[in-house]
Design an enzyme around this catalytic site. Structure first.
Site, short mmCIF file in Angstrom:
data_model
loop_
_atom_site.label_atom_id
_atom_site.label_comp_id
_atom_site.label_asym_id
_atom_site.label_seq_id
_atom_site.Cartn_x
_atom_site.Cartn_y
_atom_site.Cartn_z
N ALA A 1 -5.36 74.60 16.33
CA ALA A 1 -4.63 75.47 17.25
C ALA A 1 -4.09 74.65 18.41
O ALA A 1 -4.73 73.72 18.88
CB ALA A 1 -5.54 76.58 17.77
N SER B 1 -9.83 73.64 17.72
CA SER B 1 -8.95 73.55 18.89
C SER B 1 -8.34 72.16 18.96
O SER B 1 -8.90 71.19 18.44
CB SER B 1 -9.73 73.80 20.17
N ASP B 2 -7.18 72.05 19.61
CA ASP B 2 -6.73 70.74 20.04
C ASP B 2 -7.70 70.26 21.12
O ASP B 2 -8.48 71.04 21.67
CB ASP B 2 -5.29 70.80 20.55
N TRP B 3 -7.66 68.98 21.41
CA TRP B 3 -8.67 68.38 22.29
C TRP B 3 -8.54 68.94 23.71
O TRP B 3 -7.49 68.81 24.35
CB TRP B 3 -8.50 66.87 22.26
N ALA C 1 -8.27 71.94 24.54
CA ALA C 1 -7.36 73.09 24.64
C ALA C 1 -8.10 74.39 24.91
O ALA C 1 -7.55 75.29 25.55
CB ALA C 1 -6.54 73.23 23.36
#
Length: 805
Positions: free
Chosen positions: A200, A233-235, A237
């Site tokens: 995401a 998740s993206d890092w 995020a």
């Protein structure tokens, strides 16, 4: 043979048992990363550590700087320019082998966001501006990667087409545009390849953070599309606890800290999040772990395989890069280079060839073949003269590998010495790189000062830029120079990708020592040494270039962008080449008998000199074998048969979408489905080069074409194609549909290799997913109206057929 259904049942039974064996705290612990890239093991249920790695340009491994040497592939747009799913599959298989060699289970790619604006800084790791082409290539890549037991991660879900304020921007996209354009590559990949993980994005979508978007994650991805893999998740995020958990996010990265942990346990016990939702997240995590060989019996990793600098790897990377390069202009058959021609190779990009963009996709290659070296090796040093060009960078970047050495050991890299507040040495280490990320080097955190020392590797005295990079208070010394300087954080990007720097230009002798001492800082930071040969002043460089051009049969001028423009976290503000490169090309073209321009960039640039040069080769960011690949393309050893995957504007501001900068925190996708070439086709201006353009090294004639229509739906197009030139070549037959009242869209393509003088019949299958529209909450088939275009790119339409019969 085991029944797949039985195997799946047994896996789900094992997962049920594992979930039942864990208490709430243990389950929640698994749902946040253990480190920046690893997931938690759990011996009680035979769950081993799962390792992830960035992957679009190569398998980077765990370290951001100075990590393991790995294959550096051509960038994604260059690979996409093959328009070939077999090439995408080859790349996926190669990355799987690289991942296995590093014991990496999950590759964080591919990226299927689209080229919405040419200013976006991260286009180099995205396939194209077209959703169908992007989805097909991503699907082949994922299937090949996962066939080898390495998970792909489809990213970034969704509407993440620019870098400016990417962590906070609200992308406003209507439902039709989302469905038909930006979600289509995700839909295709999920349906046709089942990626084992999806990531995401950072941004909001219509007011809701992507990591908290129940409509996208739970209702669409997991519900309507039936996706049963893991959503991460993206890092950094994910910021909320119950919001992300209830929306369907399964894993938060990185770890070990984050918004879940004890807060999520409390949310479950407080009734905000049902424990059944936690069990479902663990189930998806264990499915992923099983697929990659980390749940139950651990996988056996290969004991050996091709190394990044092996002949096998080098040949493959050279071919992949050269074959995707695109001939934009070729007047009077200036290319391939004539045999025995004397060639002047000109430009800073010829000697400091850029091979990758900046950001999380960066890898450390075993070597980089510059264009100057590649042409000298291919043609013979006696036929090639090399002349430096004008400055192309504002940031000299970290010193290149091999340019510095540890004064104590003589190894490439630097000596790092930490001291306490009394000046006593805590530790002294060799670091095989010229930068240090304090997050990855915990041994430096307790130091009051960090000293970086190295000797410059040179064959003879040279004018060099030397200095320091990184936030903090510095003292810097080199022969004849000493200064103190305070460097502050750069405002427009992250701490890692856009680093403050200070350099000076000095005459430096071989073996000269440079020393930089940084004082302690409370936050993580990237620090390092800069050292590079200083380009001459523009007038001097251009004068030397024109003299060399007059004495040669062909001048090859290499220009391009740098990681300052093609980078994660920062968008461009212009398509103009940096520095005085345009003036350099114009001056060389006025002096040379023939001028060939090689553009070392992944994304469009302006070309005010285009009418004054004989040929232009679009070389992309070609990876570790860059110069060898450019030489193979220029000499015709490998045909540069690439076709553009994005439309090139003729001027700044042209096209359906320009600025990537949000307005009051919002980016409106107001062009709707008319993105890229679709908007150009309906707009008032012509681009410099159309989507799909590419000349190759031969000529093509198109004969009769025939549509196959079943139930008022275009199923395929058959066309007769003849190679009318004097060389074997590859053609990409492109089929577009222009419905009445709708934007044109690519509906299919087929590549064909053909010997000179041969004719063949080419069948292009049409994908039904681009023949529909989203209206009133459901898919409807578009009426069969308008025209079908058979083309060599939208600027070279060969056949027009009525869509309806």
């Amino acid at each position: 043979m085991s029944n797949p259904h039985d195997l799946e049942s047994r896996l789900e039974s094992r997962i049920d048992k594992a979930i039942g064996a864990l208490d709430l705290e243990a389950k929640v612990r698994l749902l946040t990363g253990a480190t920046n890239l690893d997931l938690h093991p759990e011996p009680a249920i035979d769950l081993a550590r799962v390792v992830t790695s960035d992957g679009p340009t190569g398998v980077r491994g765990a370290r951001f700087t100075g990590g393991r040497v790995a294959c550096q592939l051509p960038n994604t747009t260059l690979l996409a320019q093959h328009w070939d799913t077999a090439v995408a599959a080859e790349v996926g298989a190669l990355l799987a082998e690289e991942a296995a060699a590093q014991r990496v289970h999950v590759v964080l790619g591919p990226t299927v966001n689209l080229h919405r604006t040419p200013l976006s800084g991260r286009l180099y790791e995205e396939f194209s501006e077209d959703p169908l082409l992007t989805g097909a290539l991503a699907t082949a890549y994922i299937n090949a990667l996962q066939e080898h037991g390495i998970a792909a991660t489809l990213k970034h879900l969704v509407a993440n087409e620019a870098e400016t304020d990417r962590k906070t921007v609200n992308s406003l996209v209507d439902e039709r545009t989302l469905r038909e354009v930006y979600l289509l590559p995700f839909e295709m990949a999920v349906a046709d390849a089942n990626p084992w993980a999806v990531m995401a994005a950072y941004n909001q979508v219509n007011g809701t953070p992507a990591t908290e978007h129940t409509g996208l994650i739970t209702r669409l991805l997991k519900g309507e599309w039936g996706y049963e893999g893991l959503v991460m998740s993206d890092w950094h995020a994910a910021t909320s606890t119950a919001g992300t958990a209830d929306a369907g996010l399964d894993l938060i990265m990185p770890g070990p800290a984050g918004p879940w942990g004890e807060k999520l346990v409390a949310a479950v016990r407080g009734g905000e999040v049902p424990e059944s939702a936690i069990d479902e997240k663990v189930r998806r995590l264990l499915r992923l772990a099983d697929r990659v060989g980390a749940f139950g019996t651990e996988r056996q990793w290969p004991s050996e395989g091709p190394t990044p600098d092996s002949p096998q790897r080098r040949a493959a990377l050279r071919r992949l890069a050269a074959g995707g390069m695109t001939v934009l202009v070729n007047r009077a058959s200036a290319l391939p280079l004539p045999a025995e021609a004397k060639v002047a190779v000109i430009g800073r990009h010829a000697t400091e060839t850029v091979t990758q963009g900046a950001g999380s996709a960066e890898v450390r290659p075993p070597h980089v073949v510059s264009v100057a070296d590649g042409l000298s090796q291919a043609l013979g040093a006696d036929r090639v003269s090399v002349v430096d060009g004008v400055e192309v960078r504002a940031d000299p970047l970290t010193a290149a590998e091999g340019s510095l050495r540890d004064p104590e050991t003589g190894e490439f890299g630097m000596r790092v010495t930490t001291r306490d507040g009394d000046g006593e040495v805590i530790e002294s280490r060799h670091v095989g790189w010229s930068a240090l990320f304090t997050r990855e080097s915990p041994w430096v955190r307790s130091a009051a000062t960090i000293e970086l020392t190295a000797e410059v590797v040179l064959e003879e005295t040279a004018r060099m830029q030397v200095g320091v990079r990184g936030r903090g208070e510095w003292t810097f010394s080199a022969p004849g120079h000493y200064e103190r300087v305070r460097l502050e954080r750069v405002d427009d990007a992250g701490e890692v990708l856009r680093v403050p720097h200070r350099t000076v230009t000095l005459n430096v002798e071989p073996g000269a020592r440079i020393t930089a001492v940084a004082t302690a800082e409370p936050d993580e930071r990237l620090i390092g040494l800069a050292a590079r040969v200083a380009p001459p002043p523009p007038a001097v460089a251009i004068g030397a270039a024109t003299r060399a051009a007059r004495e040669a049969d062909v001048a090859v001028v290499v220009v391009g962008l740098t990681p300052e423009q093609e980078t994660e976290e920062v968008d461009k503000i212009t398509l103009a080449l940096p520095g005085e490169q345009d003036a350099l090309v114009a001056a060389v073209a006025a002096a040379a008998k023939r001028t060939v321009v090689v553009v070392n960039a992944a994304t469009p640039v302006l070309m005010p000199w285009l009418d004054r040069v004989d040929a232009v080769l679009w070389a992309g960011l070609p990876g570790q074998e860059a110069g060898a690949a450019v030489a193979a393309a220029l000499t015709g050893e490998v045909e540069p048969a690439g076709r553009l995957v994005t439309t090139f504007p003729a001027a700044d501001g042209d096209g359906p979408v320009w600025s990537p900068v949000p307005v009051q925190g919002e980016t409106s996708y107001g062009e709707g489905i008319a993105v890229g070439y679709r908007g150009w086709r309906a707009g008032p201006t012509e681009p410099r080069f159309w989507f799909g353009h590419g000349l190759g090294y031969t000529e093509w004639a198109y004969g009769e074409a025939e549509l196959t229509v079943v139930d008022d739906t275009i199923r395929s197009v058959t066309v007769e194609v003849t190679n009318t030139g004097g060389r074997a070549g590859r053609e990409v037959v492109q089929v577009y549909w222009q419905p009445e009242g709708e934007p044109v869209r690519l509906v299919g393509w087929t590549g064909v290799d053909l010997e000179a003088g041969r004719t063949t019949s080419v069948d292009v299958t049409v994908d039904a997913r681009v023949l529909r529209r989203w209206r009133d909450g459901s898919w409807q088939r578009l009426p069969l109206t308008g025209e079908v275009l058979v083309a060599r790119g939208l600027g070279d339409i060969r056949i027009t057929l009525p869509a309806a019969h």
